[in-house]
Design a protein around this motif. Sequence first.
Motif, PDB file in Angstrom:
ATOM      1  N   VAL A 241       2.877 -10.509  -8.098  1.00  0.00           N
ATOM      2  CA  VAL A 241       2.847 -11.451  -7.811  1.00  0.00           C
ATOM      3  C   VAL A 241       2.687 -13.094  -8.187  1.00  0.00           C
ATOM      4  O   VAL A 241       2.569 -14.108  -7.197  1.00  0.00           O
ATOM      5  N   SER A 242       3.892 -12.759  -9.049  1.00  0.00           N
ATOM      6  CA  SER A 242       4.616 -14.365  -9.311  1.00  0.00           C
ATOM      7  C   SER A 242       5.236 -14.402  -7.311  1.00  0.00           C
ATOM      8  O   SER A 242       5.798 -15.230  -7.336  1.00  0.00           O
TER       9      SER A 242
ATOM     10  N   THR B 275       0.866  -1.108  -0.313  1.00  0.00           N
ATOM     11  CA  THR B 275      -0.024  -0.367   0.074  1.00  0.00           C
ATOM     12  C   THR B 275       1.122   1.276  -0.029  1.00  0.00           C
ATOM     13  O   THR B 275       1.761   1.136   0.888  1.00  0.00           O
ATOM     14  N   GLY B 276       0.090   2.218  -0.370  1.00  0.00           N
ATOM     15  CA  GLY B 276       0.661   3.384  -0.429  1.00  0.00           C
ATOM     16  C   GLY B 276       2.057   3.797  -1.518  1.00  0.00           C
ATOM     17  O   GLY B 276       3.067   4.451  -1.490  1.00  0.00           O
ATOM     18  N   GLU B 277       2.058   3.030  -2.437  1.00  0.00           N
ATOM     19  CA  GLU B 277       3.300   2.164  -3.894  1.00  0.00           C
ATOM     20  C   GLU B 277       2.800   2.179  -5.086  1.00  0.00           C
ATOM     21  O   GLU B 277       1.550   1.640  -5.129  1.00  0.00           O
ATOM     22  N   PHE B 278       3.193   2.967  -6.112  1.00  0.00           N
ATOM     23  CA  PHE B 278       2.542   2.049  -7.194  1.00  0.00           C
ATOM     24  C   PHE B 278       3.235   0.884  -7.809  1.00  0.00           C
ATOM     25  O   PHE B 278       4.422   0.588  -7.559  1.00  0.00           O
ATOM     26  N   ILE B 279       2.548   0.157  -8.236  1.00  0.00           N
ATOM     27  CA  ILE B 279       3.107  -1.767  -7.329  1.00  0.00           C
ATOM     28  C   ILE B 279       2.493  -1.854  -9.437  1.00  0.00           C
ATOM     29  O   ILE B 279       1.961  -1.952 -10.289  1.00  0.00           O
ATOM     30  N   ILE B 280       3.531  -2.933 -10.135  1.00  0.00           N
ATOM     31  CA  ILE B 280       3.611  -3.600 -11.017  1.00  0.00           C
ATOM     32  C   ILE B 280       3.175  -5.333 -10.770  1.00  0.00           C
ATOM     33  O   ILE B 280       3.926  -5.647 -10.565  1.00  0.00           O
ATOM     34  N   GLN B 281       1.554  -5.228 -10.646  1.00  0.00           N
ATOM     35  CA  GLN B 281       1.188  -6.014 -10.253  1.00  0.00           C
ATOM     36  C   GLN B 281       1.641  -7.816 -10.460  1.00  0.00           C
ATOM     37  O   GLN B 281       1.923  -8.364 -10.599  1.00  0.00           O
ATOM     38  N   ALA B 282       1.100  -7.217 -11.976  1.00  0.00           N
ATOM     39  CA  ALA B 282       1.990  -8.755 -12.792  1.00  0.00           C
ATOM     40  C   ALA B 282       2.281  -8.159 -14.603  1.00  0.00           C
ATOM     41  O   ALA B 282       1.144  -6.726 -15.139  1.00  0.00           O
ATOM     42  N   LEU B 283       3.045  -8.878 -14.882  1.00  0.00           N
ATOM     43  CA  LEU B 283       3.546  -8.080 -16.483  1.00  0.00           C
ATOM     44  C   LEU B 283       3.248  -9.412 -17.642  1.00  0.00           C
ATOM     45  O   LEU B 283       4.319 -11.314 -16.402  1.00  0.00           O
TER      46      LEU B 283
END
Length: 528
Positions: free
Chosen positions: A190-191, A160-168
């Motif tokens: 997610v990995s 939370t409170g961050e920009f996240i690359i959840q999945a590529l």
Amino acid sequence: MHQIVLTKGRGILIAGVLTAGLVGVATQNAVAQQPTAKPDPIMIAAAPAEPLPEPGAPVPDPAPAPTPAPAPDPDPAPQAAAAGQTPPAAAPAPAPPAVDLDTPFAFGDFTWMLSNPRNHDSVLDGKYFSGEFRVDTNYMYDYNHPIDHTLTGTTEGERTGEFIIQALNIGGDFHAGNMQGRILTQFGAVSTAVPRNDASYSQGQWQLNNAYRYLTEMYAGYHINVNHGLNLQVGDFLSFIGLFSYYSFDNWAYQPSYVSSNTPWFFTGMRAQWFPTNKLKFEPWLINGWQTYAKPNGREGVGGQILWRPTENTDFVWNTYTLGRDVLAQPKRSRYHADWSQEWKYYDHPDRFMHRMGFTVTEDFGCESGGGVVCRHGNKATPAQNFIGIMAYHRWWFDKDKFGATVGGGVMNNPGRYLVLLPPINGLDATTANINSPYFTENPGDKFKAYDFQTTFDYMPSQWVTWRVEFTQRGSNVPYFTGPGGITPQTTPGLYYNTGDPTALVPGFTPDLRKQERRWIFSLMVKL
């Protein structure tokens, strides 16, 4: 979409010219005009007037009327050139394309469904390979403001409170003759979040969690032309227990309810997909276990799916999992689970601003038996260990699928906590928790009840992109969600870092767990 083509036709009837000894007058009338378009008038010049005869002079015979030239017709179809001639019939409109009644589920458009991608076109489709590209990013704002930026109880948002690359995800489908193959990568948060919930890889050697974690789908298959198709596939494939897709782009909401989030995202094993009709699928599985890369004990799990879509507006799914022995160090404990989902699009008017409405309901029931627990009617010595959950979602579509809104949520009851996602306190995962979970236990008889709800708004400027804003609130009967103090030990002022053995208590450290979580989710998702 079937397009109806209208062919314009014009018949022109030219009246003869009647002369009464004075002036020849030409008159023309256009008939059989196009109903929606008025033809341009066709002007015919009148013949010059003859001078009047002198008085007493003999009157000459009337001159024959001049014949006007036929008016040019802009239409390509040949027209009648003289009065009384019947114009040829207009060419028939081309027949609409035939509905595909052979390919399974191709008779209708199911892109409206929860768990289905909404793309109508494929930009990467080829003769032998159909490519796929997905990106899922998010920024989450949690009202608890955890000091270590860590969320618990979810695989759809880890920080939370961050920009996240959840999945590529990059990959696609191979198809040549009867051969099938699919591969899709899994990079991003997610990995880490999903493989940590699988303890099976720790049974023996070779660390399958590291070998497989960067691939979300990887299987080979063979197609047999029987009935409407029979596929035999072996590898790692997605599970749709809990209805929601593993890929957030395909779903009506970003944070799934517990019925989906706490049930398998994938299976490793083999399956057959038999389509006796174009509306029905039977899919049996023989798999290593309940969302496992390896086999935790000495017996595989058996399950399957029945999928029935009687109309373009309805969908029914029945999933079953049985006999799997999925708990390390419990070789006699078996797991059973049933998952039923229904989807109904009950309003569809493409010509209106709010043009579509649909809803889904999912019911799950399961239990474990053996190894000191029973499914029902337990006692202190042999507790009951089971799962009951339900979730429901409703969605609206606006302005030709440019906007969407969803409300929904669910509840669950899971005594024994065997399907509760373990909080990663001090780096604890499913493997180390089998030794000891000192701060959040998952022992037979431990109670866990929870609820959640989501409100979602989507802006979809094209079929490839979704901008999403979502509010979610979740609660439980015991402290479970990350509080302001976080769930990571503070090693030095301002530094929060896993310390020592995650199966042991850390002196001076107590994780901050709360009974409620409220957060905003902002996400950008792309699928090509």
